[in-house]
Design a protein around this motif. Structure first.
Motif, PDB file in Angstrom:
ATOM      1  N   GLN A  27       0.830  -1.426  -0.300  1.00  0.00           N
ATOM      2  CA  GLN A  27      -0.420  -0.066   0.478  1.00  0.00           C
ATOM      3  C   GLN A  27       0.909   0.992  -0.022  1.00  0.00           C
ATOM      4  N   SER A  28       2.000   1.346   0.232  1.00  0.00           N
ATOM      5  CA  SER A  28       3.186   2.475   0.032  1.00  0.00           C
ATOM      6  C   SER A  28       2.839   3.177  -1.299  1.00  0.00           C
ATOM      7  N   PRO A  29       2.938   4.459  -1.581  1.00  0.00           N
ATOM      8  CA  PRO A  29       2.429   5.014  -2.362  1.00  0.00           C
ATOM      9  C   PRO A  29       3.786   4.627  -3.618  1.00  0.00           C
ATOM     10  N   GLY A  30       3.108   3.999  -4.758  1.00  0.00           N
ATOM     11  CA  GLY A  30       4.081   3.179  -5.223  1.00  0.00           C
ATOM     12  C   GLY A  30       5.022   2.556  -5.330  1.00  0.00           C
ATOM     13  N   ALA A  31       4.780   0.866  -4.331  1.00  0.00           N
ATOM     14  CA  ALA A  31       4.932   0.159  -4.917  1.00  0.00           C
ATOM     15  C   ALA A  31       4.365  -0.897  -4.778  1.00  0.00           C
ATOM     16  N   VAL A 473      18.949   3.056 -12.636  1.00  0.00           N
ATOM     17  CA  VAL A 473      18.287   4.208 -12.863  1.00  0.00           C
ATOM     18  C   VAL A 473      16.542   4.200 -12.488  1.00  0.00           C
ATOM     19  N   SER A 474      16.688   5.244 -11.021  1.00  0.00           N
ATOM     20  CA  SER A 474      15.112   5.184 -10.573  1.00  0.00           C
ATOM     21  C   SER A 474      14.478   6.207 -11.090  1.00  0.00           C
ATOM     22  N   VAL A 475      13.144   6.108 -10.997  1.00  0.00           N
ATOM     23  CA  VAL A 475      11.852   6.634 -11.843  1.00  0.00           C
ATOM     24  C   VAL A 475      10.669   7.038 -11.235  1.00  0.00           C
ATOM     25  N   ARG A 476      10.351   7.912 -11.122  1.00  0.00           N
ATOM     26  CA  ARG A 476       9.132   8.294 -10.347  1.00  0.00           C
ATOM     27  C   ARG A 476       7.817   8.731 -11.219  1.00  0.00           C
ATOM     28  N   LEU A 477       6.738   8.605 -11.403  1.00  0.00           N
ATOM     29  CA  LEU A 477       5.950   9.097 -12.689  1.00  0.00           C
ATOM     30  C   LEU A 477       4.795   9.173 -11.044  1.00  0.00           C
ATOM     31  N   ASN A 478       3.860  10.727 -11.107  1.00  0.00           N
ATOM     32  CA  ASN A 478       3.013  10.400 -10.690  1.00  0.00           C
ATOM     33  C   ASN A 478       1.663  10.857 -11.482  1.00  0.00           C
ATOM     34  N   LEU A 479       0.785   9.890 -11.379  1.00  0.00           N
ATOM     35  CA  LEU A 479      -0.092  10.594 -12.195  1.00  0.00           C
ATOM     36  C   LEU A 479      -1.789  10.340 -11.270  1.00  0.00           C
ATOM     37  N   ASP A 480      -1.866  11.914 -11.530  1.00  0.00           N
ATOM     38  CA  ASP A 480      -3.415  12.551  -9.815  1.00  0.00           C
ATOM     39  C   ASP A 480      -2.925  12.465  -9.009  1.00  0.00           C
ATOM     40  N   VAL A 482      -1.110   9.891  -7.351  1.00  0.00           N
ATOM     41  CA  VAL A 482       0.026   8.148  -7.712  1.00  0.00           C
ATOM     42  C   VAL A 482       0.509   8.218  -8.037  1.00  0.00           C
ATOM     43  N   ILE A 483       1.605   7.861  -6.661  1.00  0.00           N
ATOM     44  CA  ILE A 483       2.699   7.621  -7.307  1.00  0.00           C
ATOM     45  C   ILE A 483       3.652   6.352  -8.341  1.00  0.00           C
ATOM     46  N   GLY A 515      -8.429  -1.504  -7.674  1.00  0.00           N
ATOM     47  CA  GLY A 515      -9.344  -0.054  -6.471  1.00  0.00           C
ATOM     48  C   GLY A 515      -7.970   0.743  -6.048  1.00  0.00           C
ATOM     49  N   ASN A 516      -8.029   1.557  -5.797  1.00  0.00           N
ATOM     50  CA  ASN A 516      -7.776   2.073  -4.837  1.00  0.00           C
ATOM     51  C   ASN A 516      -7.601   2.125  -3.348  1.00  0.00           C
TER      52      ASN A 516
END
Ligand code: KIV
Ligand code: ZN
Length: 525
Positions: A27-31, A473-480, A482-483, A515-516
């Motif tokens: 549940q960690s954002p992005g995990a 390389v680490s990339v983090r994307l953000n959509l609304d 959510v990571i 789902g979220n």
């Protein structure tokens, strides 16, 4: 009713380890993890001796349901648990997923603090009757039922006693006491467990569990304090992964119980030599690197650089070392590998680093190793760790896959990338320009797979030294909000960047089908 035996209350000197890396950790954002990654982590947890694996939240999505079901089917020893809110539909779905396990468990929860009662619009009596009905329903399906009053540490003590008593009377076999917001303090954590054990009728018949979040950095201390007061199940995650500041770290509580057994005389079933291997695996697939100075599993946890420390270590290791690196699966070796190293040497080396591979896995990793050794004269421990991370993230079924990338660089003009990608099984080609090779490559990816996610982070670090070093390389994307994170390593920085970006996009695609989870959790009830 299932025939699986419920666990007898844990003997007084035994502490059960309940791992929730695949549920609370995920549940960690992005995990977000892929299906294959979840299965692999579950197999490692089972093998290392985790008593209970919380494999997911089956009602959250079809993907969660399938992952929990398959983990349940594959589990050898561990109890497989699924999470459900306090309603019949959630509990039925959870049971459908975990029932395949040799030893299934339903975990159901509801927020009991005043803030959560407001959200669910239930008064105290309404909540008590909901708990009675849902735990009874769960218990009619499965004889191993865990119940949690979410936000227990901010719930009025009298009401907490009342709801715990209700859950026990309805058939719960484990009562978990969550410090959902990481608010409690070690003495308070102990007092709470002691108070419940003393005041609640039937408390002797169940196992009390502790579930701590790390918002104030006290999760490990709070969990151990709860054990001293009689809790016999610790809920934790590998690397302390979890919502916000994370959960109690499995490696910390397990090693604390081992190293300080003089004052914490409790045993676990964990094979601690598996700790490093699974820690690296979770770091790789979750995209959450372990901080260098993290207790037990950080890169520096056993490093001694200052002159005084090195001198002391040479004379007697115990001068500055309270646990041996090999106890957590970290062997000190200087053996450098190269293109002439054979399969047996690779297997031995990986085993020293904490990775035990089956024959098929070794075959695959050996091919990757040879390809790396062709490009890089000397292959160091850190190269192999990066290679293993890469291998564990490889997903032949990923929606987006890079087939071919060619970048044209020059000093006089925009850089150009020619890219062929497979998108949902269909090959597509494009070329794009950009301000530098990475920008050109990312533009090409975006042309082939249009999306609105923002690039929040792009980070490169060299795995070892030298101009032929691999780059991670680490990339983090953000959509609304959510990571989605992605990571990759290669001796070519642009290739590593492209793979990391695509990796993050694959997680975004995966998440769109689910789902979220956080929204589901906060509406618990
Ligand atoms: O932190 C929490 O309260 C939880 C519960 C669902 C156990 O994760
Ligand atoms: Zn939690």
């Amino acid at each position: 009713m299932t025939s699986s035996a419920s666990e007898a209350p844990s003997p007084q000197d035994h502490v059960l380890i309940f791992d929730t890396t695949l549920r609370d950790g995920e549940q960690s954002p992005g995990a977000t993890m892929t299906h294959a990654e979840k299965l692999e982590i579950a197999a490692l947890l089972d093998e290392m001796g985790v008593d209970i694996i919380e494999a997911g939240f089956p009602i959250a999505s079809e993907g969660d349901f399938l992952a929990v079901s398959e983990i349940a089917k594959n589990a050898k020893n561990a109890v497989i648990c699924g999470l459900s809110r306090a309603n019949f539909a959630d509990i039925d779905r959870c049971w459908e997923a975990v029932r395949h396990a040799k030893r299934p468990r339903i975990h159901t929860f509801i927020g009991t603090s005043p803030l959560h009662r407001d959200i669910t619009a239930l008064d105290q009596d309404g909540m008590v009757s909901r708990i009675h009905d849902t735990v009874t329903h769960a218990r009619n399906l499965c004889d191993n039922v865990q119940w949690s009053p979410m936000d227990a540490t901010r719930t009025e003590r009298d009401f907490l006693c009342r709801v715990v008593e209700t859950a026990i009377k309805a058939g719960a076999t484990t009562i978990n006491i969550p410090d959902t917001v990481g608010y409690t303090y070690p003495r308070e954590s102990a007092d709470l467990i002691a108070m419940l054990r003393e005041r609640v009728p039937g408390a002797d018949e169940v196992i009390f569990a502790t579930h701590c979040h790390n918002d104030l950095g006290m999760a490990t201390a709070n969990a151990l304090a709860a054990v001293e007061a009689g809790a016999r199940q610790i809920e934790c995650t590998i690397n302390g992964l979890g919502e916000r500041a994370g959960n109690t770290a499995l490696e910390e509580v397990v090693m604390a119980l081992k190293v300080r057994n003089d004052i914490l005389p409790y045993r676990t079933r964990i094979d601690t030599t598996k700790i490093m291997g699974i820690s690296r695996m979770v770091a790789a697939v979750s995209g959450f690197p372990v901080q260098y100075n993290k207790a037990v599993v950080g890169k520096n946890a056993f490093a001694h650089e200052s002159g005084i420390h090195q001198d002391g270590m040479l004379k007697n290791k115990e001068t500055f070392e309270i646990m041996r690196p090999e106890d957590v699966g970290l062997a000190a070796t200087n053996l450098v590998m190269g293109k002439h190293s054979g399969r047996a040497a690779l297997r031995a080396k990986l085993s020293e680093l904490g990775y035990e591979l089956g024959d098929n896995q070794l075959k695959d990793v050996f091919v990757r190793f040879k390809a790396l050794a062709d490009r890089k004269k000397e292959v160091y421990d850190d190269d192999l760790i990066a290679l293993m991370a890469e291998a564990s993230m490889a997903d032949e079924d990923a929606y987006l896959q890079i087939r071919r990338l060619r970048v044209i660089c020059g000093t006089d003009g925009p850089q150009e990338a020619e890219l062929t990608m497979s998108i949902g099984g269909e090959e597509k080609f494009t070329d794009a320009t950009g301000d530098g090779p990475v920008d050109a490559t990312f533009n090409a990816i975006k042309m082939l797979f249009a999306h609105d996610a923002q690039l929040d982070l792009y980070q490169v670090h060299a795995v070892t030294e030298g101009t032929d070093a691999q780059a991670t390389v680490s990339v983090r994307l953000n959509l609304d909000g959510v990571i989605y994170s992605g990571q990759s390593s290669d001796t070519d920085t642009v290739v590593a960047s492209a793979k990391a970006y695509v990796n993050a996009l694959n997680r975004l695609v995966l998440h769109q089908h689910r789902g979220n989870l956080s929204a589901l959790m906060s509406s618990a009830g």
